[in-house]
Write a protein that holds these residues in place. Structure first.
Motif, PDB file in Angstrom:
ATOM      1  N   TYR A 104       0.965  -1.374  -0.081  1.00 28.03           N
ATOM      2  CA  TYR A 104      -0.138  -0.033  -0.032  1.00 28.03           C
ATOM      3  C   TYR A 104       0.960   1.340  -0.111  1.00 28.03           C
ATOM      4  CZ  TYR A 104      -3.803  -3.152   1.314  1.00 28.03           C
ATOM      5  OH  TYR A 104      -4.793  -4.229   1.338  1.00 28.03           O
ATOM      6  N   ARG A 105       0.654   2.254  -1.013  1.00 33.94           N
ATOM      7  CA  ARG A 105       1.312   3.369  -0.831  1.00 33.94           C
ATOM      8  C   ARG A 105       0.500   4.457  -1.534  1.00 33.94           C
ATOM      9  NH1 ARG A 105       6.198   0.909  -4.291  1.00 33.94           N
ATOM     10  NH2 ARG A 105       7.429  -0.127  -2.684  1.00 33.94           N
ATOM     11  N   LYS A 106       0.220   5.557  -0.372  1.00 36.79           N
ATOM     12  CA  LYS A 106      -0.901   6.599  -0.789  1.00 36.79           C
ATOM     13  C   LYS A 106      -2.226   5.836  -1.293  1.00 36.79           C
ATOM     14  CE  LYS A 106       2.687  10.037  -1.199  1.00 36.79           C
ATOM     15  NZ  LYS A 106       3.513  11.082  -1.781  1.00 36.79           N
ATOM     16  N   ASP A 107      -2.424   6.352  -2.599  1.00 35.75           N
ATOM     17  CA  ASP A 107      -3.725   5.993  -3.166  1.00 35.75           C
ATOM     18  C   ASP A 107      -3.541   4.758  -4.240  1.00 35.75           C
ATOM     19  OD1 ASP A 107      -2.500   7.539  -5.028  1.00 35.75           O
ATOM     20  OD2 ASP A 107      -4.537   8.454  -5.656  1.00 35.75           O
ATOM     21  N   GLU A 108      -2.410   4.135  -4.079  1.00 33.97           N
ATOM     22  CA  GLU A 108      -2.310   2.948  -5.052  1.00 33.97           C
ATOM     23  C   GLU A 108      -1.777   1.658  -4.235  1.00 33.97           C
ATOM     24  OE1 GLU A 108      -0.087   5.456  -8.507  1.00 33.97           O
ATOM     25  OE2 GLU A 108       1.359   4.637  -7.108  1.00 33.97           O
ATOM     26  N   VAL A 109      -2.043   0.634  -4.807  1.00 31.36           N
ATOM     27  CA  VAL A 109      -2.050  -0.525  -4.111  1.00 31.36           C
ATOM     28  C   VAL A 109      -1.213  -1.303  -5.365  1.00 31.36           C
ATOM     29  CG1 VAL A 109      -2.974  -2.565  -3.347  1.00 31.36           C
ATOM     30  CG2 VAL A 109      -4.029  -0.614  -2.888  1.00 31.36           C
ATOM     31  N   TYR A 110      -0.166  -2.035  -4.881  1.00 32.50           N
ATOM     32  CA  TYR A 110       0.740  -2.963  -5.760  1.00 32.50           C
ATOM     33  C   TYR A 110       0.227  -4.632  -5.251  1.00 32.50           C
ATOM     34  CZ  TYR A 110       2.987   1.303  -7.185  1.00 32.50           C
ATOM     35  OH  TYR A 110       3.254   2.599  -7.496  1.00 32.50           O
ATOM     36  N   VAL A 111       0.057  -5.280  -6.365  1.00 36.49           N
ATOM     37  CA  VAL A 111      -0.226  -6.582  -5.701  1.00 36.49           C
ATOM     38  C   VAL A 111       0.945  -7.586  -6.708  1.00 36.49           C
ATOM     39  CG1 VAL A 111      -1.796  -8.501  -5.988  1.00 36.49           C
ATOM     40  CG2 VAL A 111      -2.487  -6.539  -5.546  1.00 36.49           C
ATOM     41  N   TYR A 112       1.886  -8.379  -5.924  1.00 33.62           N
ATOM     42  CA  TYR A 112       2.810  -9.274  -6.643  1.00 33.62           C
ATOM     43  C   TYR A 112       2.273 -10.741  -6.472  1.00 33.62           C
ATOM     44  CZ  TYR A 112       5.205  -4.659  -6.498  1.00 33.62           C
ATOM     45  OH  TYR A 112       5.366  -3.311  -6.668  1.00 33.62           O
ATOM     46  N   LYS A 113       2.045 -11.240  -7.324  1.00 29.07           N
ATOM     47  CA  LYS A 113       1.527 -12.616  -7.128  1.00 29.07           C
ATOM     48  C   LYS A 113       3.069 -13.626  -7.422  1.00 29.07           C
ATOM     49  CE  LYS A 113      -1.743 -16.133  -7.658  1.00 29.07           C
ATOM     50  NZ  LYS A 113      -1.899 -16.817  -6.554  1.00 29.07           N
ATOM     51  N   HIS A 114       3.121 -14.731  -6.381  1.00 29.61           N
ATOM     52  CA  HIS A 114       4.167 -15.320  -6.268  1.00 29.61           C
ATOM     53  C   HIS A 114       3.685 -16.767  -6.566  1.00 29.61           C
ATOM     54  CE1 HIS A 114       6.774 -12.275  -4.734  1.00 29.61           C
ATOM     55  NE2 HIS A 114       5.825 -11.913  -4.003  1.00 29.61           N
ATOM     56  N   ASN A 115       4.504 -17.998  -7.027  1.00 26.88           N
ATOM     57  CA  ASN A 115       4.207 -19.287  -6.963  1.00 26.88           C
ATOM     58  C   ASN A 115       4.798 -20.077  -5.620  1.00 26.88           C
ATOM     59  OD1 ASN A 115       6.919 -19.657  -7.445  1.00 26.88           O
ATOM     60  ND2 ASN A 115       6.986 -20.268  -9.636  1.00 26.88           N
ATOM     61  N   GLU A 116       4.524 -21.178  -5.713  1.00 19.15           N
ATOM     62  CA  GLU A 116       5.070 -21.541  -4.257  1.00 19.15           C
ATOM     63  C   GLU A 116       6.556 -21.673  -3.784  1.00 19.15           C
ATOM     64  OE1 GLU A 116       3.227 -23.721  -6.924  1.00 19.15           O
ATOM     65  OE2 GLU A 116       1.420 -23.161  -6.422  1.00 19.15           O
ATOM     66  N   ASP A 117       7.361 -21.504  -4.793  1.00 22.66           N
ATOM     67  CA  ASP A 117       8.629 -21.414  -4.332  1.00 22.66           C
ATOM     68  C   ASP A 117       9.351 -20.048  -4.133  1.00 22.66           C
ATOM     69  OD1 ASP A 117       9.037 -20.609  -6.878  1.00 22.66           O
ATOM     70  OD2 ASP A 117      10.498 -22.007  -7.726  1.00 22.66           O
ATOM     71  N   GLY A 118       8.296 -19.120  -4.325  1.00 20.40           N
ATOM     72  CA  GLY A 118       8.430 -17.755  -4.059  1.00 20.40           C
ATOM     73  C   GLY A 118       8.991 -16.821  -5.134  1.00 20.40           C
ATOM     74  N   ARG A 119       8.861 -17.216  -6.303  1.00 26.36           N
ATOM     75  CA  ARG A 119       9.137 -16.510  -7.455  1.00 26.36           C
ATOM     76  C   ARG A 119       8.091 -15.711  -8.099  1.00 26.36           C
ATOM     77  NH1 ARG A 119      10.985 -20.297 -12.021  1.00 26.36           N
ATOM     78  NH2 ARG A 119      10.065 -21.677 -10.631  1.00 26.36           N
ATOM     79  N   MET A 120       8.271 -14.487  -8.315  1.00 28.16           N
ATOM     80  CA  MET A 120       7.047 -13.498  -8.702  1.00 28.16           C
ATOM     81  C   MET A 120       6.545 -14.130 -10.164  1.00 28.16           C
ATOM     82  SD  MET A 120       6.694  -9.535  -9.014  1.00 28.16           S
ATOM     83  CE  MET A 120       8.102  -9.187  -9.822  1.00 28.16           C
ATOM     84  N   ILE A 121       5.362 -14.162 -10.314  1.00 32.07           N
ATOM     85  CA  ILE A 121       4.912 -14.609 -11.607  1.00 32.07           C
ATOM     86  C   ILE A 121       3.935 -13.482 -12.276  1.00 32.07           C
ATOM     87  CG2 ILE A 121       5.128 -17.030 -11.329  1.00 32.07           C
ATOM     88  CD1 ILE A 121       2.438 -17.212 -10.350  1.00 32.07           C
TER      89      ILE A 121
END
Length: 62
Positions: free
Chosen positions: A35-52
């Motif tokens: 959460y940053r001010k009026d923006e939300v960033y969503v980072y989806k990760h797989n089971e081993d932790g890598r961002m997908i």
């Protein structure tokens, strides 16, 4: 952050854990939420932790 239950913007579940002041992690869908001010960033990760995938939401109400 408001003192209320936080829901994941990706899966709408409440299994959210706090990583830092403005960073959370949803154990249901393996998403990191920042959460940053009026923006939300969503980072989806797989089971081993890598961002997908990532998503930026503007004007998001939480």
């Amino acid at each position: 952050m408001k003192n209320e239950v936080i829901k994941c913007p990706n899966c709408h579940d409440t299994t959210i854990g706090k990583i830092s002041k403005a960073t959370y992690f949803c154990s249901n869908c393996c998403s990191e939420i920042v959460y940053r001010k009026d923006e939300v960033y969503v980072y989806k990760h797989n089971e081993d932790g890598r961002m997908i995938d990532n998503l930026k939401l503007r004007g998001f109400e939480y």
